[in-house]
Design a protein around this motif. Structure first.
Motif, PDB file in Angstrom:
ATOM      1  N   VAL A  43     -18.710-112.809 -60.754  1.00  0.00           N
ATOM      2  CA  VAL A  43     -20.041-112.318 -61.109  1.00  0.00           C
ATOM      3  C   VAL A  43     -21.081-113.030 -60.259  1.00  0.00           C
ATOM      4  CG1 VAL A  43     -21.767-112.230 -62.955  1.00  0.00           C
ATOM      5  CG2 VAL A  43     -19.414-111.638 -63.444  1.00  0.00           C
ATOM      6  N   PHE A  44     -20.905-114.326 -60.149  1.00  0.00           N
ATOM      7  CA  PHE A  44     -21.855-115.128 -59.395  1.00  0.00           C
ATOM      8  C   PHE A  44     -21.905-114.690 -57.923  1.00  0.00           C
ATOM      9  CE2 PHE A  44     -23.276-119.220 -57.592  1.00  0.00           C
ATOM     10  CZ  PHE A  44     -24.451-119.291 -58.288  1.00  0.00           C
ATOM     11  N   MET A  45     -20.687-114.444 -57.396  1.00  0.00           N
ATOM     12  CA  MET A  45     -20.635-114.001 -56.006  1.00  0.00           C
ATOM     13  C   MET A  45     -21.324-112.642 -55.850  1.00  0.00           C
ATOM     14  SD  MET A  45     -16.864-115.385 -55.084  1.00  0.00           S
ATOM     15  CE  MET A  45     -16.336-113.888 -54.305  1.00  0.00           C
ATOM     16  N   CYS A  46     -21.160-111.783 -56.847  1.00  0.00           N
ATOM     17  CA  CYS A  46     -21.811-110.472 -56.781  1.00  0.00           C
ATOM     18  C   CYS A  46     -23.321-110.610 -56.790  1.00  0.00           C
ATOM     19  CB  CYS A  46     -21.351-109.594 -57.936  1.00  0.00           C
ATOM     20  SG  CYS A  46     -19.655-109.064 -57.759  1.00  0.00           S
ATOM     21  N   VAL A  47     -23.810-111.588 -57.566  1.00  0.00           N
ATOM     22  CA  VAL A  47     -25.245-111.830 -57.575  1.00  0.00           C
ATOM     23  C   VAL A  47     -25.704-112.221 -56.189  1.00  0.00           C
ATOM     24  CG1 VAL A  47     -27.037-113.354 -58.474  1.00  0.00           C
ATOM     25  CG2 VAL A  47     -25.325-112.421 -60.015  1.00  0.00           C
ATOM     26  N   GLU A  48     -24.907-113.109 -55.550  1.00  0.00           N
ATOM     27  CA  GLU A  48     -25.251-113.521 -54.172  1.00  0.00           C
ATOM     28  C   GLU A  48     -25.268-112.318 -53.245  1.00  0.00           C
ATOM     29  OE1 GLU A  48     -26.196-116.510 -53.097  1.00  0.00           O
ATOM     30  OE2 GLU A  48     -26.229-116.963 -55.244  1.00  0.00           O
TER      31      GLU A  48
END
Lengths: 99, 637
Positions: free
Chosen positions: A30-35
């Protein structure tokens, strides 16, 4: 090359990021998707900057990167402590804030 | 000399304070303190009376300004007293009869352990009644008006351990409140219209009319009607008459003083005092005469059917006050005679009540006249004094009631026109019924065979004459009943005494005074004969026969309580019930419905708060998408 293509690419990247945020449970992903969404924005800013012939968008892109770097530090720290306390990195497990 | 006026009120007020605050250590002497202070007040009254007699008729008004009660810009309420011929008459009646009844109560209440308190209340009543008649403005009069209402309440309910007495006291108080409301509204109208409620500037004198003369008739009619409502409440006139019969639950001296001689005549005082207002408002005046005429027949009919001696006398009181109100409504033709009848009635009715009390005293507190009979042998003094009062009230020629009642009937005819004939006819009919019911009381009580029997405990009553503390007041009042009327009427003394205050007008009588007198005597004889034939010639059944429809209605006070119950109590219940229903369905429905729908909606919205970060993210994206869509749409438009 036509700069509009960069905008298309940015929209595609943003959509992938948004979809990932919505459907993935792993906090890291999820965090990577935010990035990914942030960088899609950066890309569109740079592309618009190029299209309009001024540098404002490029400068904002730098700001975004700096903020994103800071956010990564904080976000990863949260994820690590979340994992330590629950032995899971699933975002759905952390659903205590409800009625 | 003016300073005596305040002392007149202060004496009984002091008595009330001492007796009510003094506690048990005064039990032994309390009744004498009360009696002496009442007598002191009478002595002050007599001194002032002599002083007034020494002046010429035009200068007989004494005023005393005690202090400013409420001094505010634009609103001036003073505690000031005014003693003129009208209030002087009342002062002498109140303190004179009051002192005699205090003396009587010493004997009558001898075995009551709360006698000191009783005398405290009696003194309180005297003070309030004196304040009422001596006040120089309507506001102070109102204080006295409420004061006598309070004293009446306390004394009717004096034997409050009897539920009937407690209920009667409450009833009297509540019915009086309705009338009091009229007086307070009248005072408010006076204040907004005139800016003052002092008698002097408001009512003026005969030579120079006061503020009343400069006001529209409509306003004066409104004030007059409100004053009439007040008078109806206090004087037990139709339609506020229902409390007087029940008020007989009080000790008999109370019935004699408050509910026969003085307090119930306060309404007549109010109307006569406000004569200037009524003179300028003929509609209100006409209504006063109608109320008086209806009540005098109403009370007389009720008096015919009651077997309770005190309730029969109460019906009679109502009827006699009806005469006074009728006379007061006739305007200057009748004012003087209203007050004259009031004074003579004060004597003979107080005497009759004290006689009734004396009979009850000797008969173990039995009040049913069907269980008396033949008492003249056992109680000669009571018999003679009661008999003289009886002759006075039926208007036997030469006695007090004859002079005053005859004058009222004359005045009613002198009103002139159809009204005069109707009012005069009612008054004459009332005189016949008066003779009938009083003869009935007299015959049932003192003549015929003895009809009393042992009570449920086997005690047979032993009728005996009352102690001298009770018979002396009765004898003195009997003197008043016999001579007062003649004393007042010879040379028109009373007329000349009161005329400067109330004014007088002979009216135009369609028939001569001699004819009226002759017919009054004739109807009196008819009434007496009818009652004698019915009750004197054959044995009286101890249990009342069923009687005609009218008799049964009259026993129930002509259905006054049933009327009040159906119209006012039931009506009130229905009104409150429907108001509660509307409140529950409509008002509560709107409030609760709003709350319930907001609650239901938020209950659904609450489900969005599920704790899943991804679901919040959907909301955010959805919201952002909506914003973008809206922006694009706005741009397209």
């Amino acid at each position: 090359m036509n700069p509009v293509n960069y905008i298309y690419l940015a929209a595609l990247l943003f959509t992938i990021g948004a979809t990932g945020v919505l459907i993935r449970r792993n906090a890291i992903v999820v965090f990577m998707c935010v990035e990914l969404m942030l960088n899609a924005c950066n890309l569109s800013l740079v592309a618009f900057s190029r299209m309009h012939g001024n540098l404002d968008g490029q400068i904002i892109a730098f700001f975004t990167m700096v903020v994103a770097a800071a956010e990564v530090v904080v976000g990863l720290a949260i994820i690590v402590s979340l994992f330590r306390s629950r032995h899971s990195a699933s975002v759905d497990d952390a659903s205590l804030m409800k009625l | 000399m003016e300073n005596l006026i305040a002392l007149l009120i202060a004496a009984p007020l002091l008595g009330a304070a001492v007796l009510l605050c003094g506690g048990r250590r005064l039990d032994a002497v309390g009744h004498w303190i009360g009696t002496v202070l009442a007598a002191v007040s009478f002595v002050f009254g007599a001194i002032l009376f002599v002083d007034l007699l020494g002046k010429d008729a035009e200068h007989r008004t004494l005023t005393q300004h005690l202090f400013s009660w409420i001094p505010v810009e634009g609103f001036q309420a003073d505690v000031a007293f005014r003693l003129d011929q009208l209030s002087m008459t009342f002062v002498l009646l109140i303190t004179g009869v009051g002192s005699l009844i205090h003396l009587y109560s010493v004997g009558y209440m001898e075995h009551d352990e709360r006698r000191r308190r009783f005398f405290g209340y009696l003194n309180l009543f005297l003070a309030a009644m004196l304040l009422l008649v001596l006040a120089d403005n309507y506001l102070l009069l109102y204080v006295g008006w409420e004061g006598v209402g309070l004293a009446s309440y306390l004394l009717i309910g004096f034997w409050q351990h009897k539920p009937s007495a407690a209920t009667a006291a409450k009833k009297a108080f509540l019915v009086n409140r309705v009338g009091d409301m009229g007086l307070s509204i009248a005072i408010m109208i006076m204040f907004t219209t005139f800016g003052t409620f002092a008698f002097g500037p408001l009512l003026g004198t005969h030579e120079e009319p006061g503020l009343v003369g400069e006001t529209s008739e409509g306003t004066l009619t409104a004030i007059g009607l409100m004053l009439l409502l007040a008078a109806c409440g206090k004087s037990a006139q139709v339609p506020l008459q229902s409390w007087l019969g029940d008020a007989m639950e009080g000790p008999t001296p109370v019935s004699a003083l408050i509910h026969a001689a003085t307090m119930v005549t306060a309404g007549v005082y109010l109307i006569v005092r406000s004569g200037a207002i009524f003179n300028a408002a003929p509609d209100a005046q006409l209504l006063v005469t109608i109320v008086g005429a209806v009540t005098l027949l109403f009370g007389a009919i009720v008096g015919c059917a009651k077997d309770d001696i005190k309730k029969a006398l109460a019906g009679s009181t109502m009827s006699q006050i009806g005469y006074m109100v009728l006379a007061a409504g006739l305007g200057p033709i009748g004012y003087v005679f209203a007050i004259m009848h009031l004074v003579t009635h004060g004597f003979f009715k107080a005497g009759l009540f004290l006689g009734a009390g004396s009979v009850m005293h000797g008969m173990n507190d039995e009040v049913d006249m069907r269980k008396y009979g033949g008492l003249r042998k056992y109680m000669p003094v009571t018999f003679i004094t009661f008999g003289l009062g009886y002759l006075a009230i039926i208007g036997f020629p030469g006695l007090s009631g004859f002079f005053s009642k005859d004058k009222i009937i004359e005045a009613a005819f002198a009103k002139g026109g159809t009204e005069g004939w109707i009012l005069g006819g009612c008054a004459l009919l009332g005189a016949a019924i008066t003779a009938y019911y009083m003869t009935r009381v007299m015959v049932l009580t003192f003549f015929g065979e003895k009809r009393w029997q042992p009570d449920e405990h086997g005690h047979e009553p032993h009728p005996h004459e009352s102690p001298s503390s009770m018979t002396i007041p009765m004898i003195l009042l009997a003197f008043g009943s016999v001579f007062a009327g003649g004393l007042f009427s010879v040379g028109d003394r009373f007329l000349h005494w009161l005329e400067p205050i109330t004014g007088h007008d002979h009216g135009d009588a369609p028939i001569s005074a001699a004819t009226v007198t002759a017919s009054t005597v004739a109807v009196m004889v008819i009434g007496v004969t009818a009652a004698y034939l019915q009750y004197g010639r054959r044995p009286v059944p101890v249990v009342a026969p069923r009687g005609s429809l009218l008799t049964r209605a009259a026993r129930r006070d002509l259905l006054q309580d049933d009327f009040n119950h159906v119209v006012l109590v039931r009506g009130g219940e229905h009104l409150t019930r429907s108001l509660v229903y509307i409140d529950h369905t409509l008002v509560d429905g709107v409030v609760n419905g709003t709350a319930a729908s907001v609650g239901g909606l938020s209950g659904r919205l609450r489900k969005l708060q599920n704790g899943f970060a991804r679901s919040y993210a959907v909301s955010m994206f959805g919201g952002a998408a909506l914003l973008v869509a809206a922006t694009l749409l706005m741009r397209a438009v």
